[in-house]
Every structure is written in C-alpha cells, then in structure tokens.
Design an enzyme around this catalytic site. Structure first.
Site, mmCIF file in Angstrom:
data_model
loop_
_atom_site.group_PDB
_atom_site.id
_atom_site.type_symbol
_atom_site.label_atom_id
_atom_site.label_comp_id
_atom_site.label_asym_id
_atom_site.label_seq_id
_atom_site.Cartn_x
_atom_site.Cartn_y
_atom_site.Cartn_z
ATOM 1 N N PHE A 122 0.767 -1.273 -0.452
ATOM 2 C CA PHE A 122 0.172 -0.243 0.318
ATOM 3 C C PHE A 122 1.124 1.351 -0.457
ATOM 4 O O PHE A 122 1.982 1.440 0.866
ATOM 5 C CB PHE A 122 -0.578 0.139 1.058
ATOM 6 C CG PHE A 122 -1.887 1.462 1.267
ATOM 7 C CD1 PHE A 122 -3.582 1.119 0.529
ATOM 8 C CD2 PHE A 122 -1.637 1.982 2.298
ATOM 9 C CE1 PHE A 122 -3.249 2.288 0.500
ATOM 10 C CE2 PHE A 122 -2.747 3.612 1.763
ATOM 11 C CZ PHE A 122 -3.666 3.690 0.648
ATOM 12 N N ASP A 207 9.580 2.794 1.123
ATOM 13 C CA ASP A 207 7.992 3.807 1.936
ATOM 14 C C ASP A 207 8.032 3.617 2.970
ATOM 15 O O ASP A 207 8.200 2.326 3.900
ATOM 16 C CB ASP A 207 6.887 2.538 1.385
ATOM 17 C CG ASP A 207 5.684 3.735 1.477
ATOM 18 O OD1 ASP A 207 5.825 3.986 2.516
ATOM 19 O OD2 ASP A 207 4.985 3.521 0.787
ATOM 20 N N LYS A 236 2.992 10.294 7.722
ATOM 21 C CA LYS A 236 2.461 9.612 9.574
ATOM 22 C C LYS A 236 2.764 9.881 10.757
ATOM 23 O O LYS A 236 2.504 10.963 10.914
ATOM 24 C CB LYS A 236 2.585 8.157 9.426
ATOM 25 C CG LYS A 236 0.844 7.440 9.006
ATOM 26 C CD LYS A 236 1.493 6.009 8.858
ATOM 27 C CE LYS A 236 0.235 5.686 7.940
ATOM 28 N NZ LYS A 236 -1.648 6.314 7.797
#
Length: 384
Positions: A122, A207, A236
């Site tokens: 993702f 990532d 995040k």
C-alpha cells in the site's frame, strides 16, 4: 443526512480529547488507543513538547510559500539526512504525496519508466501512488492506472530475480507491509533486493510512511536489514498528527529535482516544521528508541506465548510497536469486542489484528492491553 462523502466506514465513537495513549469519547468513556491515528501519533495524543512548539509557531508565522527561505526546513532536512543514508529532503503534506514525488524522481533520474512493487503493498490513493499499490480492491473502478507498474509476490526471491532487468527504473517496497498484514521482509529477500538494485542500476525506494520515525524501534525500519535506499518516503509519525510528509533522496538525485520540476504549496510550511522538529528531538535524541525495542520485545513475547495456547491464532509477527496477530477467521468481531471493552485496535486485511500503540505507551498500559486481548480470545474459545 451527512454532507460528507461516505468514503469511510466510521465506528460509533466520537473522540473529543486525548492524552498519551488514552482517548476519551463524547460520552466520557476512556479507551486505550492502540491505533494512534494509524501509526501517526507516535508520541501519543497532545504531547507537551509538540503542542508547545506548534503553539509558539502559531503566533509567529503560519505560511509564506516555498518562494521564501524557511529556516526550519533546513533544520529538519539536516536532522533527517544526518540520521539516514540520504542527503536531501523534499517536504509535502502526506505519504501519498511523498510517494508521488518518489515515482516522479525515479522516472526522471533514470530515464526509465518501469517500477516494480509488491502484491498486498500500500502506497497511497492518488493516481500514481495507487498505481504503485499492489491491491486490486484499491484499483477497482478508477480505470487505467499509471503505466508500467508490476506487482511481485512479497518475499519471493526467485520472482524478484526473474523480474529485475536493466530497464527497471526502481523497486518500491515496504520493509514491513502494514495494510498488507504486518508482514516483515525476510533477510534473504532484503539481501537480494539490494544486490539486484546495485547490479542493474535501478533505484531502491523504501516506503517508510508507516514504519518510519521510531515505529519499529529504530529511526527507520530499513536499518534492521542493512539496506541503503536511494529514496525514502515518510509521513504519518513525522508530525505526530500535523499533516506533513517528506521524500528523502541521495545526492546523485538532486540534479533531477530543480526549480519547476516538482512542488507543494503547503509542503514544509512553518507550522508543520515546528511540529516535526519537536517530534524528531523527542524520538531521535532521547532513549525512546531503546524503550520501544524493549517494550515491543516484551509485548510480542507475551502475545506469541499466548498464541501457542490458542488454536484461533496462526502467528504473531512484527517489530517494535508494529505488531500483527494473524487469525484463522475474520477479526472484525474481535475488534468490535475489544472496542466495547475499551481497547482500540485495527485490522490489516480481514484476518489480521494490527497493534500500533504510541511509542510512549507505559508498561502498565501494555500489560492491560495484553490481558484484554487474552480475555477476548479465551471467551471466544469457550464460545466455540
């Protein structure tokens, strides 16, 4: 009727206050929050140092645009590059934007367009980051995606060897697949990943949107494997809830992101940088990371030992305070029961419970959460 697009399947909880690892809803009920904004509030809710930094900046300057020199950007970039294998930083507002920047930079710097990512990965929901995401359910209904992405089985060394050739621009990977089930990379896969990137001169994009900034007990999760990514994407935990993302890259790539090649109106604004500076100071310059490793080891050990006694649990896996419990059946009913009991946790796919407590969670709170999880499974066992 809500005026919002129904893009989220919301729970019947409305948090109005938070402190550390605790959330309080409108009715006054307290919850132990092991979601942390989906690995965002790494320092917990309303951390004093972050709050104070943003409050102080609010009275000075909010936004001026990137036409101007912003000193705090230089400070944050220096910290991130000094603590990573990269040399330059680009600031944006989210993980998806960071991944978009990475895709653009990889294509421009290599002159190639093929990018390999992995099944169940993702990377975001914008067109480019969605194209990099190896999940059909994310793609459905949006028509043709960005061309020349391919998705390999994660941790499959032989499939990787067959796919990587000199016409591949980059390999884009999560060290631990978060949305894909909390699945860590194997050592053998990491070794081959780095070797092939070096041999075929393709860029390695890691990532770290969910795994970075201390989540796994190191500053960045790639450190567990000795990888040397050319590009790192972050978001995040970077701002502890303030919207901010970053793409880091090695010095050889700087020539390909010159004025006019990429940008972000709000990226790296003074408010965001104030939050990030406070976060990095707390996580990188204290003993917190060792604490995360110790707590994560204890929590995983307790859960793993209990899993040996429960037929429903297939495996407990993860690093630091990013933990998955894979079950034989769908976990939605378990999540609901835990919410009712006062523990907030996520799923990572239909059969995996995902635990993402704030990095500042106390030993007592970890023990309490473990007992709540244990109690739910024991009751489920009796019911079956």
């Amino acid at each position: 009727m809500s005026a919002l697009f129904p893009t989220y399947a919301r729970w019947e909880i409305e948090p109005i206050k938070g402190e550390g690892a605790v959330l309080i809803d409108r009715s006054g009920k307290e919850y132990l929050d092991f979601i942390a904004g989906i690995a965002v509030c790494n320092l917990g809710h309303c951390h004093p140092a972050v709050n104070e930094a943003v409050k102080e900046q609010v009275d000075k300057l909010w936004h001026v645009s990137n036409l101007f020199h912003i000193e705090a950007q230089e400070k944050v970039a220096k910290i991130l590059t000094e603590h990573s294998v990269c040399d330059h930083a680009f600031f944006c507002n989210s993980g998806a934007e960071a991944n978009e920047a990475a895709i653009k930079l990889a294509r421009k710097a290599t002159g190639k367009h093929k990018i390999i990512s992995f099944q169940q990965s993702f990377h975001g929901r914008t067109l480019g980051s969605m194209s990099a995401t190896g999940q059909k359910k994310v793609h459905e209904g949006f028509g043709p995606l960005l061309a020349e992405f391919s998705y390999l089985p994660f941790n499959d060394v032989e499939a990787l060897k067959e796919a990587v050739t000199s016409d591949v621009a980059a390999i884009m990977v999560e060290v631990i697949q978060g949305e894909g089930g909390v699945k860590p990379m194997t050592d053998a896969f990491a070794y081959e990943l780095q070797r092939l990137c070096d041999e075929y001169n393709c860029l390695l994009i890691v990532d770290e949107v969910q795994t970075g900034i201390g989540r796994t007990g190191t500053k960045f999760a790639y450190e567990h494997y000795g990888l040397s990514p050319d590009i790192i994407t972050l978001a995040k935990g970077l701002g502890n809830g303030f919207p901010v993302g970053a793409m880091l890259g090695k010095k050889e790539l700087a020539a390909y992101f010159q004025p006019g090649s990429h940008g972000s109106t709000f990226g790296g604004n003074p408010l965001a940088m104030a939050a990030v500076l406070a976060v990095l100071t707390e996580i990188f310059e204290t003993n917190l990371l060792q604490d995360v490793q110790n707590k994560g080891d204890w929590f995983i050990k307790q859960l793993s030992q209990f899993a040996n006694e429960v037929d429903e649990i297939i495996e407990v896996r993860g690093m630091g305070l990013m933990i998955g419990i894979e079950c034989k059946h769908e976990v939605a009913p378990i999540l609901s029961t835990l919410r009712n009991a006062g523990l907030l946790v996520l799923s990572a796919g239909p059969t995996v419970i995902r635990l993402l407590p704030p990095l500042i969670v106390s030993d007592h709170q970890l023990e309490k959460a473990f007992l709540m999880i244990k109690n739910v499974f024991e009751k489920k066992k009796v019911a079956m």
